[in-house]
Design a protein around this motif. Structure first.
Motif, PDB file in Angstrom:
ATOM      1  N   SER A   1      -0.018  -6.722  -6.651  1.00 22.97           N
ATOM      2  CA  SER A   1       1.652  -6.000  -6.802  1.00 22.97           C
ATOM      3  C   SER A   1       2.138  -6.336  -8.211  1.00 22.97           C
ATOM      4  O   SER A   1       3.375  -5.868  -8.373  1.00 22.97           O
ATOM      5  CB  SER A   1       2.518  -6.976  -5.660  1.00 22.97           C
ATOM      6  OG  SER A   1       2.430  -8.144  -5.861  1.00 22.97           O
TER       7      SER A   1
ATOM      8  N   THR B   1       5.147  -0.187  -5.196  1.00 24.38           N
ATOM      9  CA  THR B   1       6.011  -0.525  -4.201  1.00 24.38           C
ATOM     10  C   THR B   1       7.525  -0.187  -4.546  1.00 24.38           C
ATOM     11  O   THR B   1       7.651   0.258  -5.799  1.00 24.38           O
ATOM     12  CB  THR B   1       5.823  -2.042  -3.879  1.00 24.38           C
ATOM     13  OG1 THR B   1       6.213  -2.686  -4.963  1.00 24.38           O
ATOM     14  CG2 THR B   1       4.463  -2.431  -3.522  1.00 24.38           C
ATOM     15  N   GLU B   2       8.255  -0.533  -3.891  1.00 26.91           N
ATOM     16  CA  GLU B   2       9.756  -0.463  -3.936  1.00 26.91           C
ATOM     17  C   GLU B   2      10.211  -1.004  -5.264  1.00 26.91           C
ATOM     18  O   GLU B   2      10.857  -0.425  -6.294  1.00 26.91           O
ATOM     19  CB  GLU B   2      10.459  -1.085  -2.870  1.00 26.91           C
ATOM     20  CG  GLU B   2      12.022  -0.821  -2.739  1.00 26.91           C
ATOM     21  CD  GLU B   2      12.582   0.473  -2.604  1.00 26.91           C
ATOM     22  OE1 GLU B   2      11.596   1.423  -1.802  1.00 26.91           O
ATOM     23  OE2 GLU B   2      13.517   0.818  -2.948  1.00 26.91           O
ATOM     24  N   ASP B   3       9.224  -2.331  -5.635  1.00 33.17           N
ATOM     25  CA  ASP B   3       9.842  -3.044  -6.776  1.00 33.17           C
ATOM     26  C   ASP B   3       9.290  -2.622  -8.048  1.00 33.17           C
ATOM     27  O   ASP B   3       9.599  -2.930  -9.210  1.00 33.17           O
ATOM     28  CB  ASP B   3       9.532  -4.622  -6.418  1.00 33.17           C
ATOM     29  CG  ASP B   3      10.082  -5.117  -5.425  1.00 33.17           C
ATOM     30  OD1 ASP B   3      11.430  -4.878  -4.954  1.00 33.17           O
ATOM     31  OD2 ASP B   3       9.474  -6.039  -4.607  1.00 33.17           O
TER      32      ASP B   3
ATOM     33  N   VAL C   1       0.515   3.796  -2.678  1.00 40.69           N
ATOM     34  CA  VAL C   1       1.631   3.644  -2.323  1.00 40.69           C
ATOM     35  C   VAL C   1       1.859   2.450  -1.122  1.00 40.69           C
ATOM     36  O   VAL C   1       1.229   2.837  -0.055  1.00 40.69           O
ATOM     37  CB  VAL C   1       2.603   4.655  -1.924  1.00 40.69           C
ATOM     38  CG1 VAL C   1       4.110   4.430  -1.974  1.00 40.69           C
ATOM     39  CG2 VAL C   1       2.345   5.625  -3.181  1.00 40.69           C
ATOM     40  N   ARG C   2       2.457   1.354  -1.199  1.00 41.80           N
ATOM     41  CA  ARG C   2       2.408   0.598  -0.144  1.00 41.80           C
ATOM     42  C   ARG C   2       4.202   0.510   0.295  1.00 41.80           C
ATOM     43  O   ARG C   2       5.223   0.079  -0.696  1.00 41.80           O
ATOM     44  CB  ARG C   2       1.978  -0.905  -0.291  1.00 41.80           C
ATOM     45  CG  ARG C   2       2.116  -1.571   1.026  1.00 41.80           C
ATOM     46  CD  ARG C   2       1.607  -2.966   0.948  1.00 41.80           C
ATOM     47  NE  ARG C   2       2.571  -3.841   0.126  1.00 41.80           N
ATOM     48  CZ  ARG C   2       2.107  -4.479  -0.968  1.00 41.80           C
ATOM     49  NH1 ARG C   2       1.012  -4.650  -1.337  1.00 41.80           N
ATOM     50  NH2 ARG C   2       3.152  -5.374  -1.460  1.00 41.80           N
ATOM     51  N   ALA C   3       4.339   0.697   1.635  1.00 45.22           N
ATOM     52  CA  ALA C   3       5.660   0.728   2.105  1.00 45.22           C
ATOM     53  C   ALA C   3       5.746  -0.112   3.013  1.00 45.22           C
ATOM     54  O   ALA C   3       4.867  -0.629   3.709  1.00 45.22           O
ATOM     55  CB  ALA C   3       6.214   2.310   2.401  1.00 45.22           C
ATOM     56  N   SER C   4       7.100  -0.426   3.758  1.00 40.34           N
ATOM     57  CA  SER C   4       7.198  -1.158   4.926  1.00 40.34           C
ATOM     58  C   SER C   4       7.271  -0.140   6.365  1.00 40.34           C
ATOM     59  O   SER C   4       7.335  -0.654   7.363  1.00 40.34           O
ATOM     60  CB  SER C   4       8.293  -2.164   4.884  1.00 40.34           C
ATOM     61  OG  SER C   4       9.397  -1.487   4.434  1.00 40.34           O
TER      62      SER C   4
ATOM     63  N   GLU D   1      10.446   4.777   4.139  1.00 45.83           N
ATOM     64  CA  GLU D   1      10.214   4.115   2.673  1.00 45.83           C
ATOM     65  C   GLU D   1       9.165   4.903   1.872  1.00 45.83           C
ATOM     66  O   GLU D   1       8.981   5.069   0.570  1.00 45.83           O
ATOM     67  CB  GLU D   1       9.967   2.570   2.818  1.00 45.83           C
ATOM     68  CG  GLU D   1      10.126   1.976   1.551  1.00 45.83           C
ATOM     69  CD  GLU D   1       9.814   0.414   1.496  1.00 45.83           C
ATOM     70  OE1 GLU D   1      10.653  -0.300   2.500  1.00 45.83           O
ATOM     71  OE2 GLU D   1       9.094  -0.108   0.573  1.00 45.83           O
TER      72      GLU D   1
ATOM     73  N   LEU E   1       9.129   6.857  -1.732  1.00 47.94           N
ATOM     74  CA  LEU E   1       8.121   6.261  -2.677  1.00 47.94           C
ATOM     75  C   LEU E   1       7.235   7.403  -3.216  1.00 47.94           C
ATOM     76  O   LEU E   1       7.013   7.460  -4.494  1.00 47.94           O
ATOM     77  CB  LEU E   1       7.324   5.206  -2.226  1.00 47.94           C
ATOM     78  CG  LEU E   1       8.079   3.659  -2.353  1.00 47.94           C
ATOM     79  CD1 LEU E   1       7.270   2.712  -1.651  1.00 47.94           C
ATOM     80  CD2 LEU E   1       8.550   3.328  -3.687  1.00 47.94           C
TER      81      LEU E   1
ATOM     82  N   GLY F   1       2.176   0.194   5.407  1.00 44.70           N
ATOM     83  CA  GLY F   1       2.323  -1.086   5.658  1.00 44.70           C
ATOM     84  C   GLY F   1       2.075  -1.650   6.983  1.00 44.70           C
ATOM     85  O   GLY F   1       2.107  -3.107   7.057  1.00 44.70           O
TER      86      GLY F   1
END
Ligand code: SF4
Length: 448
Positions: free
Chosen positions: A163, A186-188, A206-209, A213, A217, A234
């Motif tokens: 990450s 990710t979002e960050d 892309v990894r989201a929750s 989201e 992304l 996620g």
């Protein structure tokens, strides 16, 4: 938003010349809208219309390639929900996990397993495709060293897992030319990872929750100019991850929802600690609808069934795998060698020929075209009966190759022996075993 069939039709030349393979521009427009045709099939679309149609012509699930050369893996690109509608085109890739927290001997043994696990099945080589290299130390230099090692000791595709964009950048420094999958935006870190993907021309996961989201992304990434995207919703429970796969596929195909129109990556390795349960979970994602399946490790007894399952799911269900009709020599047969006959279902052919080879009795195997059906099915369908077999045997020329004129038929077709003796005067019909595994013992008793 994608264009409707009628909107596309308005942009086409409307000459109905048929050069695109369908009789009218309207029919072609409908196929484009359904993602079942390529715009390039019409040579007469204006540049202006082309630009407008680009979105409608794009496949509903973008194909993404990881790796280069012969071992490159293409995932995505599917156009149907169910394989009875049309065959699935791009089988999912299996990845083995290697972490920079593992000791050297463990890493070496995993790389060895990755290279060694290859199986021959119905004439195809089945093997896994990817090594997923995971950063657990947070040490960019250590990660780069490990990625270098993986690159030098395996020819598969690589997934870089971290990450931290600095660690990902270090991994890319080691293997960018192999076009690895960067995991994950990710979002960050989305802006920084998008830059890495563009600078190195690599696909990015892309990894989201959650799915909302995930949508945000992928929209950010596509707006930043990244086209090759892989989705991780996620979810790490089987139920939720399975639901996500179905929703993503359905949104992409049925709603033409572009932000979810990408292949997926799933992590059975993070859903259980039980290796057998992990294999069962992986098998579910082979069927629906994993693009990349990351396993904690490879073991022959769980990997082999997954590879066979994948081969079966991604085979055209409307066309059985078939072997070409003819005479196949096994070993160095002479005029006294046995002659066997079977159907041309590939699995049957490879099992029977494998067992003959194992017997070490040189033989000739006649393969009768039964439209890819197995012996019993072909027999029941009237394609492996005396009336069909006899003309083939006569035409094949086998009678001139052997002195003995004895033909061994499968045990399951024993009912045809009388008919064959009538249709093939001068031939003695011998009833062979029902099961392929009994062929070696049977052939060892062969006498002319
Ligand atoms: Fe219409 Fe183009 Fe197809 Fe001709 S090739 S029928 S112009 S869509």
């Amino acid at each position: 938003m994608p264009l409707t069939g009628i909107e596309i039709f308005k942009l086409l030349p409307k000459t109905n010349c048929g050069e695109c393979g369908v009789p009218t521009c309207l029919a072609f427009a409908m196929q484009l809208a359904a993602g079942k045709a390529q715009l390039s099939a019409c040579p007469y679309v204006s540049e202006e219309a082309k630009a407008k149609l680009e979105e409608a012509a794009a496949p509903p699930i973008t194909p993404v390639t990881i790796g280069v050369g012969d071992r490159a893996l293409k995932v995505g690109g599917e156009t149907v929900m169910f394989r009875h509608e049309k065959r699935f085109d791009n089988p999912p890739g299996f990845a083995i996990l290697i972490s920079d927290a593992m000791d050297e001997s463990e890493i070496d043994s995993r790389l060895e397993r990755f290279s060694q696990f290859q199986y021959e099945r119905v004439g195809l080589t089945l093997r896994p495709e990817l090594v997923a290299v995971k950063d657990e130390s947070g040490d960019a230099a250590k990660f780069e060293t490990l990625v270098n090692k993986v690159k030098q000791n395996s020819d598969g595709g690589i997934i870089l897992i971290s990450s931290n964009p600095d660690v990902l950048a270090a991994g890319l420094k080691a293997c960018a030319e192999r076009k690895p999958l960067i995991y994950a935006a990710t979002e960050d870190n989305v802006a920084r990872v998008a830059d890495l993907a563009k600078e190195n021309s690599c696909p990015v996961a892309v990894r989201a929750s959650n799915l909302e989201e995930l949508t945000q992304l992928t929209t950010k990434l596509t707006e930043a100019g990244v086209k090759d995207i892989v989705l991780d919703s996620g979810s790490r429970t089987l139920r939720q991850a399975f639901e996500d796969q179905v929703i993503i596929r359905s949104a992409a195909l049925n709603k033409k929802f572009r932000p979810l129109g990408f292949p997926t990556i799933v992590f059975p390795c993070e859903m259980t600690d039980d290796p057998m349960k992990e294999a069962v979970i992986a098998s579910i994602f082979v069927a629906k609808y994993g693009g990349i399946i990351v396993l904690s490790d490879f073991q022959g007894h769980s990997l082999f069934p997954l590879l066979v399952e994948r081969m079966n799911i991604y085979t055209d269900p409307q066309r059985p795998l078939a072997t070409t009709e003819g005479i196949y020599e096994i070993g160095s047969p002479d005029e006294n060698s046995p002659v066997l006959i079977t159907s041309n279902f590939s699995l049957t052919y490879f099992i029977v020929s494998g067992e003959i080879e194992a017997s070490k009795v040189s033989s000739r195997l006649l393969v009768k075209d039964t439209e890819g059906l197995s012996v019993m099915t072909a027999w029941a369908a009237g394609k492996f009966v005396a009336d069909a077999i006899a003309p083939f045997v006569k035409k094949s020329g086998i009678g001139d190759m052997v002195k003995h004129h004895k033909l061994i038929i499968p045990g399951y077709a024993a009912a045809e022996s009388g008919g064959l003796e009538e249709e093939l005067p001068g031939w003695e019909i011998l009833i062979g075993p029902r099961e392929g595994s009994h062929i070696p013992a049977y052939l060892k008793t062969w006498k002319t």
